[in-house]
Design an enzyme around this catalytic site. Structure first.
Site, short mmCIF file in Angstrom:
data_model
loop_
_atom_site.label_atom_id
_atom_site.label_comp_id
_atom_site.label_asym_id
_atom_site.label_seq_id
_atom_site.Cartn_x
_atom_site.Cartn_y
_atom_site.Cartn_z
N LYS A 1 0.66 0.11 6.82
CA LYS A 1 1.25 -1.23 6.68
C LYS A 1 2.02 -1.63 7.95
CE LYS A 1 3.73 -0.02 3.13
NZ LYS A 1 3.25 1.38 3.05
N ARG B 1 16.01 -1.94 4.39
CA ARG B 1 16.86 -0.99 3.65
C ARG B 1 18.00 -0.46 4.52
NH1 ARG B 1 15.85 1.27 -1.33
NH2 ARG B 1 13.95 0.65 -2.43
N GLY C 1 10.34 10.97 -7.41
CA GLY C 1 9.93 9.57 -7.59
C GLY C 1 9.26 9.01 -6.37
N ILE D 1 5.99 -1.02 0.56
CA ILE D 1 5.10 -0.34 -0.41
C ILE D 1 4.88 -1.27 -1.61
CG2 ILE D 1 4.73 1.62 -1.97
CD1 ILE D 1 6.43 3.36 -0.10
N SER D 2 6.01 -1.78 -2.19
CA SER D 2 6.00 -2.69 -3.35
C SER D 2 4.99 -2.20 -4.39
CB SER D 2 5.70 -4.13 -2.92
OG SER D 2 4.58 -4.24 -2.06
N GLY E 1 0.83 -1.21 0.00
CA GLY E 1 0.00 0.00 0.00
C GLY E 1 0.86 1.24 0.00
N SER F 1 2.61 4.82 1.09
CA SER F 1 3.24 5.30 2.33
C SER F 1 2.15 5.95 3.19
CB SER F 1 4.31 6.33 1.95
OG SER F 1 4.88 6.86 3.11
N GLY F 2 2.10 5.57 4.45
CA GLY F 2 1.10 6.16 5.35
C GLY F 2 -0.22 5.42 5.37
N SER F 3 -0.33 4.31 4.59
CA SER F 3 -1.60 3.58 4.55
C SER F 3 -1.80 2.69 5.78
CB SER F 3 -1.71 2.74 3.27
OG SER F 3 -0.60 1.85 3.18
#
Lengths: 202, 281
Positions: free
Chosen positions: B117, B144, B234, B184-185, B111, B113-115
């Site tokens: 997850k 990461r 991006g 995020i994917s 989802g 960013s901020g959703s």
């Protein structure tokens, strides 16, 4: 906000369930047993035997075998020096995740360069990196030495690429009176070490 | 060369022993390496003798690699690395699942960013732990910092990020762990490629279907603000696409309960896992 290398704007996410909780659930402590040695020295055999000994004691382990990982996570890497380094780095990072999950992670790889193994050691806190080195006679279970001596494989560790033996490993497995110990005996040595250091309880 | 699984160490022989008459009866199991393919071997054995060749399980005491087919034993030609033999471990996924009383799988939370997850991942971890189940979160941001510290947010690095997380999640699932990947994917093909690594059903895609407006209003890390100001390029949802799943297993929050709390959403996932049998061996 953290600024690291290529990736800015990445935040450390805190999780309420941590390593201590997982160790309590599993009744063991997570760590990495890093088995290093030449091709054919018995690393995978020891890894299998060790995972069986641990299972029989109700302990959860997982094997990261160098060959197996080169079919998956590390399938984009070859055997040039920089690829070997990256291979070891990635295995070290994954092993760290498994140890954090509470598992006894058994990494079984030639890992010929000392600096790469030491870099993995540095990734793990609290001496949870246990280096086990195998010093046994050269056998050729996969026919690779024969190919290497015939010049059909280049850069083969032990033939035309170096192996840096560990200087300070926690467990050293040698032949006894010219005879290779049985895998279960070698696994027993590692289990004894883990027991003594408290890894087989939470 | 064909390598067979066996109980005892190898006896190497040349093909000449089969050129004559029937084999001597073998009254104990032995392990033979033949210098010709298995198919021609069985034809030779069927030709007028009583020798029986059967595959038996090797024990861990064997110092030989074990392979069930010649291709695996000889070499893996995957382009980059040849001369690699698949090593079979004697303790497998079923053993580990028995020990843990659960089945390994991957819950892939995707989802904007901020959703929510990471919040769902934490709540789910908690809910599983309280039921005595072992879970582990692979959070995109955390990974990461370690394994994927060499990757940026360019499209090819995003793809590699997802590929590596998929491969690691597969290992965790094989270890018997309920692996929660929270990342995020954004690209459908990358998520589908990770799905393809796992057996059918073991990749459970959870879509955090929260609108861009809500995510941006939350902006928990201040990233949307920076993206709108042009300070991040991006950024998914602003100037990089997010491709929602077409066939996910769960969509949260569920329609009819759009104000569900993280705990409620975690319980929805738990019900799914229970129903599909992942919370038992």
């Amino acid at each position: 906000m953290s600024t690291l290398g290529n990736s800015m704007n990445i935040f450390w996410q805190e999780s309420p369930i941590g390593k201590l909780e997982r160790q309590k659930l599993l009744n063991q402590k997570g760590c990495v047993v890093w088995i290093t040695g030449l091709s054919g020295s018995g690393k995978s055999t020891l890894a299998c035997s060790l995972s069986r000994e641990l299972y029989e004691r109700g302990k959860l382990s997982y094997i990261l075998d160098g060959d197996n990982l080169r079919h998956g996570l590390n399938k984009d890497l070859g055997f040039k020096a920089e690829d070997r380094t990256e291979n070891i780095r990635r295995v070290g990072e994954v092993a760290k995740l498994f140890a954090d999950a509470g598992l006894i992670c058994i990494a079984s790889l030639i890992s010929p360069y000392r600096k790469d193994r030491d870099a993995c050691r540095a990734m793990l806190p609290d001496s949870n990196f246990i280096e086990a080195s195998l010093f046994l006679n050269e056998r050729d279970p996969k026919g690779l030495y024969k190919l290497a001596r015939a010049g059909k494989i280049k850069g083969f560790t032990g033939i035309d690429d170096p192996y840096d033996p560990p200087l300070n490993c926690e467990i050293e497995i040698n032949q006894k009176d010219g005879v290779c110990p049985m895998p279960s005996a070698m696994a027993g040595e590692v289990v004894t070490y883990l027991e003594d250091k408290g890894y087989l309880q939470d | 060369m064909v390598v067979l699984k066996a109980l005892r160490p190898a006896i190497c022989c040349s093909s000449s022993i089969f050129d004559g008459g029937p084999l001597e009866p073998v009254d104990k199991a032995s392990f033979v390496m033949f210098p010709f393919p298995a198919s021609s071997l069985s034809m030779r054995l069927r030709r007028g003798n009583n020798a029986k060749l059967s595959l038996v399980q090797a024990t861990e005491e064997s110092s030989m690699p074990i392979a069930t087919d010649p291709a695996a034993a000889i070499s893996a030609t995957n382009g980059k690395a040849t001369n690699i033999v698949w090593h079979k471990s004697s303790i497998g996924k079923l053993n580990r699942q028995e020990l843990l009383q659960q089945k390994g799988c991957v819950i892939w939370i995707t989802g904007l960013s901020g959703s929510g997850k990471s919040t769902l991942a934490c709540a789910l971890c908690h809910a599983l732990y309280s039921r005595g189940k072992l879970a582990y979160v692979l959070d995109g941001d955390n990974v990461r910092h370690g394994l994927n510290c060499d990757l940026s947010f360019k499209a090819e690095d995003r793809a590699e990020n997802i590929r590596r997380i998929g491969e690691v999640a597969k290992l965790f699932a094989d270890a018997g762990i309920i692996c929660i990947a929270s990342v995020i994917s954004p690209y459908r093909k990358d998520r589908d490629a990770s799905r393809a690594l796992l057996p059918e059903g073991d990749f459970i895609e959870v879509f955090m279907n929260v609108s861009l407006q809500i995510c941006e209003a939350r902006d928990p890390k201040g990233l949307y603000k920076l993206a709108r100001a042009g300070k991040i390029k991006g950024f998914t949802g602003i100037d990089d696409p997010y491709e929602p799943p077409l066939n996910c297993q769960l969509e949260l929050p569920q329609k009819g309960n759009i104000c569900a709390s993280p705990c409620e959403m975690a319980e929805t996932v738990i019900s799914y896992l229970e129903e599909k049998g992942y919370l038992q061996a």
